[in-house]
Design an enzyme around this catalytic site. Structure first.
Site, short mmCIF file in Angstrom:
data_model
loop_
_atom_site.label_atom_id
_atom_site.label_comp_id
_atom_site.label_asym_id
_atom_site.label_seq_id
_atom_site.Cartn_x
_atom_site.Cartn_y
_atom_site.Cartn_z
N SER A 77 -43.10 -1.87 41.44
CA SER A 77 -43.78 -2.39 40.25
C SER A 77 -44.32 -3.79 40.50
O SER A 77 -45.20 -3.96 41.32
CB SER A 77 -42.94 -2.33 39.00
OG SER A 77 -43.81 -2.38 37.88
N HIS A 82 -46.79 -17.05 34.90
CA HIS A 82 -47.83 -17.91 34.35
C HIS A 82 -47.18 -19.24 34.03
O HIS A 82 -46.15 -19.27 33.36
CB HIS A 82 -48.43 -17.29 33.09
CG HIS A 82 -49.69 -17.96 32.67
ND1 HIS A 82 -50.93 -17.56 33.14
CD2 HIS A 82 -49.92 -19.01 31.86
CE1 HIS A 82 -51.86 -18.32 32.61
NE2 HIS A 82 -51.27 -19.21 31.83
N CYS A 97 -38.91 -0.22 39.02
CA CYS A 97 -38.57 1.15 38.70
C CYS A 97 -37.94 1.88 39.89
O CYS A 97 -37.76 3.08 39.85
CB CYS A 97 -39.80 1.91 38.19
SG CYS A 97 -41.18 1.86 39.33
#
Length: 129
Positions: A77, A82, A97
């Protein structure tokens, strides 16, 4: 849906099912803010490895005058971030996952390296029926 033996069996089995993935959403406040994408790439790759994930590609964008956004794609994944240096804030997503992957280990490593004074965490179990 009509309650049959099979539907009752399936519902019971699904309740025991583990989620397909775990998504950790973390807010880091007051920690080390890194503006160097090369350094961040090393940190995120190491976090991925420590959590049993396979890093694939790192991509980022640097804002003017400061701040970064980016993602480390994983075979399982992603880890995304940010930053708002002016608020000493870093938003992180760690989604995994893989059956052997442990996203909490990635987050623990990121906490160790970035040393936030405050962490807010949300855990979402993805794909659980």
């Amino acid at each position: 849906m009509k309650k049959t033996k099979r539907s009752l069996w399936a519902k019971k089995k699904l309740k025991k099912q583990k989620p397909l993935g775990i998504h950790l959403i973390a807010d880091f406040w007051g920690g080390k803010i890194i503006e160097d994408p090369k350094e961040l790439k090393k940190i995120f790759i190491e976090a991925a490895k420590k959590s049993g994930n396979v890093p694939l590609k790192f991509s980022y964008h640097k804002f003017n005058p400061h701040g970064l956004t980016g993602v480390l794609l994983l075979a399982e994944s992603h880890i995304s971030f940010h930053s708002w240096p002016e608020f000493e804030y870093l938003a992180l997503d760690v989604f995994s996952c893989g059956k052997k992957a442990k996203p909490e280990k990635a987050l623990k490593y990121l906490e160790k390296v970035l040393k936030p004074k405050k962490v807010e965490l949300k855990i979402i179990k993805r794909g659980k029926m």
